[in-house]
Design a protein around this motif. Sequence first.
Motif, mmCIF file in Angstrom:
data_model
loop_
_atom_site.group_PDB
_atom_site.id
_atom_site.type_symbol
_atom_site.label_atom_id
_atom_site.label_comp_id
_atom_site.label_asym_id
_atom_site.label_seq_id
_atom_site.Cartn_x
_atom_site.Cartn_y
_atom_site.Cartn_z
ATOM 1 N N ARG A 43 10.569 -16.964 25.433
ATOM 2 C CA ARG A 43 10.786 -16.274 26.744
ATOM 3 C C ARG A 43 12.109 -15.754 26.863
ATOM 4 O O ARG A 43 12.084 -14.436 27.328
ATOM 5 C CB ARG A 43 10.276 -17.363 27.890
ATOM 6 N N VAL A 44 12.647 -16.287 26.469
ATOM 7 C CA VAL A 44 14.324 -15.870 26.652
ATOM 8 C C VAL A 44 14.565 -14.445 25.765
ATOM 9 O O VAL A 44 15.271 -13.553 26.083
ATOM 10 C CB VAL A 44 15.329 -16.845 26.601
ATOM 11 N N GLU A 45 14.081 -14.651 24.375
ATOM 12 C CA GLU A 45 14.198 -13.440 23.576
ATOM 13 C C GLU A 45 13.460 -12.547 24.082
ATOM 14 O O GLU A 45 13.829 -11.070 23.997
ATOM 15 C CB GLU A 45 13.363 -14.053 22.315
ATOM 16 N N ALA A 46 12.386 -12.452 24.568
ATOM 17 C CA ALA A 46 11.558 -11.269 25.229
ATOM 18 C C ALA A 46 12.261 -10.732 26.342
ATOM 19 O O ALA A 46 12.277 -9.686 26.608
ATOM 20 C CB ALA A 46 10.057 -11.801 25.682
ATOM 21 N N GLU A 47 12.925 -11.728 27.362
ATOM 22 C CA GLU A 47 13.496 -11.247 28.466
ATOM 23 C C GLU A 47 14.922 -10.369 28.064
ATOM 24 O O GLU A 47 15.312 -9.498 28.634
ATOM 25 C CB GLU A 47 14.122 -12.539 29.242
ATOM 26 N N ASN A 48 15.647 -10.882 27.073
ATOM 27 C CA ASN A 48 16.573 -10.128 26.459
ATOM 28 C C ASN A 48 16.213 -9.037 25.789
ATOM 29 O O ASN A 48 16.934 -7.850 25.897
ATOM 30 C CB ASN A 48 17.262 -11.263 25.275
ATOM 31 N N CYS A 49 15.090 -8.748 25.077
ATOM 32 C CA CYS A 49 14.623 -7.680 24.560
ATOM 33 C C CYS A 49 14.527 -6.406 25.690
ATOM 34 O O CYS A 49 15.069 -5.503 25.539
ATOM 35 C CB CYS A 49 13.623 -7.890 23.801
ATOM 36 N N ILE A 50 13.846 -7.018 26.820
ATOM 37 C CA ILE A 50 13.698 -6.109 27.994
ATOM 38 C C ILE A 50 15.077 -5.717 28.703
ATOM 39 O O ILE A 50 15.358 -4.571 28.849
ATOM 40 C CB ILE A 50 12.891 -6.707 28.911
ATOM 41 N N LEU A 51 16.086 -6.722 28.599
ATOM 42 C CA LEU A 51 17.216 -6.220 29.188
ATOM 43 C C LEU A 51 18.148 -5.424 28.089
ATOM 44 O O LEU A 51 18.664 -4.339 28.914
ATOM 45 C CB LEU A 51 18.044 -7.579 29.472
ATOM 46 N N ARG A 52 17.935 -5.532 26.710
ATOM 47 C CA ARG A 52 18.558 -4.402 26.110
ATOM 48 C C ARG A 52 17.907 -3.021 26.292
ATOM 49 O O ARG A 52 18.784 -2.052 26.278
ATOM 50 C CB ARG A 52 18.277 -5.099 24.718
ATOM 51 N N VAL A 53 16.694 -3.034 26.597
ATOM 52 C CA VAL A 53 16.177 -1.574 26.832
ATOM 53 C C VAL A 53 16.664 -1.110 28.006
ATOM 54 O O VAL A 53 16.909 0.001 27.938
ATOM 55 C CB VAL A 53 14.670 -1.682 26.599
ATOM 56 N N GLN A 54 16.642 -2.008 29.021
ATOM 57 C CA GLN A 54 17.107 -1.383 30.456
ATOM 58 C C GLN A 54 18.429 -0.987 30.282
ATOM 59 O O GLN A 54 18.847 0.044 31.064
ATOM 60 C CB GLN A 54 16.931 -2.537 31.379
ATOM 61 N N MET A 55 19.314 -1.853 29.664
ATOM 62 C CA MET A 55 20.797 -1.426 29.316
ATOM 63 C C MET A 55 20.802 -0.225 28.653
ATOM 64 O O MET A 55 22.072 0.657 29.080
ATOM 65 C CB MET A 55 21.402 -2.747 28.688
ATOM 66 N N GLY A 56 20.103 0.091 27.601
ATOM 67 C CA GLY A 56 20.243 1.416 27.117
ATOM 68 C C GLY A 56 19.999 2.500 27.953
ATOM 69 O O GLY A 56 20.547 3.559 28.065
ATOM 70 N N GLU A 57 18.735 2.459 28.649
ATOM 71 C CA GLU A 57 18.387 3.282 29.644
ATOM 72 C C GLU A 57 19.320 3.689 30.560
ATOM 73 O O GLU A 57 19.765 4.703 31.055
ATOM 74 C CB GLU A 57 17.013 2.803 30.318
ATOM 75 N N LEU A 58 20.212 2.636 31.115
ATOM 76 C CA LEU A 58 21.055 2.704 32.222
ATOM 77 C C LEU A 58 22.279 3.148 31.671
ATOM 78 O O LEU A 58 23.107 4.200 32.282
ATOM 79 C CB LEU A 58 21.314 1.352 32.936
ATOM 80 N N SER A 59 22.776 3.000 30.434
ATOM 81 C CA SER A 59 23.847 3.524 29.770
ATOM 82 C C SER A 59 23.552 5.058 29.483
ATOM 83 O O SER A 59 24.598 5.971 29.928
ATOM 84 C CB SER A 59 23.978 3.012 28.409
ATOM 85 N N GLN A 60 22.364 5.333 29.360
ATOM 86 C CA GLN A 60 21.953 6.848 29.028
ATOM 87 C C GLN A 60 22.038 7.659 30.352
ATOM 88 O O GLN A 60 22.783 8.591 30.569
ATOM 89 C CB GLN A 60 20.811 7.027 28.607
ATOM 90 N N ARG A 61 21.722 6.875 31.604
ATOM 91 C CA ARG A 61 21.826 7.416 32.834
ATOM 92 C C ARG A 61 23.317 7.878 33.130
ATOM 93 O O ARG A 61 23.869 8.773 33.671
ATOM 94 C CB ARG A 61 21.272 6.815 33.772
ATOM 95 N N LEU A 62 24.000 6.679 32.935
ATOM 96 C CA LEU A 62 25.530 6.660 33.384
ATOM 97 C C LEU A 62 26.258 7.720 32.466
ATOM 98 O O LEU A 62 26.918 8.478 33.011
ATOM 99 C CB LEU A 62 26.130 5.375 33.198
ATOM 100 N N GLN A 63 25.862 7.644 31.149
ATOM 101 C CA GLN A 63 26.802 8.830 30.150
ATOM 102 C C GLN A 63 26.070 10.508 30.969
ATOM 103 O O GLN A 63 27.008 11.268 31.086
ATOM 104 C CB GLN A 63 26.115 8.807 28.911
ATOM 105 N N SER A 64 24.910 10.364 31.463
ATOM 106 C CA SER A 64 24.509 11.612 31.809
ATOM 107 C C SER A 64 25.262 12.011 33.130
ATOM 108 O O SER A 64 25.833 13.253 33.383
ATOM 109 C CB SER A 64 22.936 11.773 31.938
ATOM 110 N N LEU A 65 25.570 11.033 33.843
ATOM 111 C CA LEU A 65 26.102 11.319 35.198
ATOM 112 C C LEU A 65 27.601 11.554 34.882
ATOM 113 O O LEU A 65 28.139 12.669 35.702
ATOM 114 C CB LEU A 65 26.110 10.169 36.111
#
Length: 156
Positions: free
Chosen positions: A83-105
């Motif tokens: 469960r923790v590994e699955a949650e970490n995977c989701i958080l990594r994807v969200q972090m990547g998306e947020l990093s891309q948004r932040l970089q775009s801004l």
Amino acid sequence: MATSSGNSSVCTKFKSFGSEEDLQILMDQRKRKRKQSNRESAKRSRMRKQKHLDDLIEQVEKLRKENSEILTRVSIITQHYDRVEAENCILRVQMGELSQRLQSLNDILELINTTNGIYEMDNCYVTGATDYNFMNPMNMMYLNQPIMASADMFQW
């Protein structure tokens, strides 16, 4: 001669007990006593072996129970880890998306801050090159600061 004296002493010994029948009875009694002692010793030995076997069987049951408890705990921990590994995977994807948004801004801000012209229009400042017309509603020049965001701001 030593042989005859040895035999004679045995014979004398036997004669002191009485007749050959008495000697036979005595030997039979000793034999029975020895057999009885051997039986009791064998019985004690069997009892010790049985106790040892019972102790080993008890130990096997105890170890089986302990093994079962350990397997149950390992299964629970493995499920939690998954469960923790699955949650970490989701958080990594969200972090990547947020990093891309932040970089775009940040790229947009950098582009706005590096444009050459500032045009005045109705007492408002408009910044940007000829391709970009971006109005500053605060009537100020944009500061050269990146946008910072934390993950808890973007709860889905």
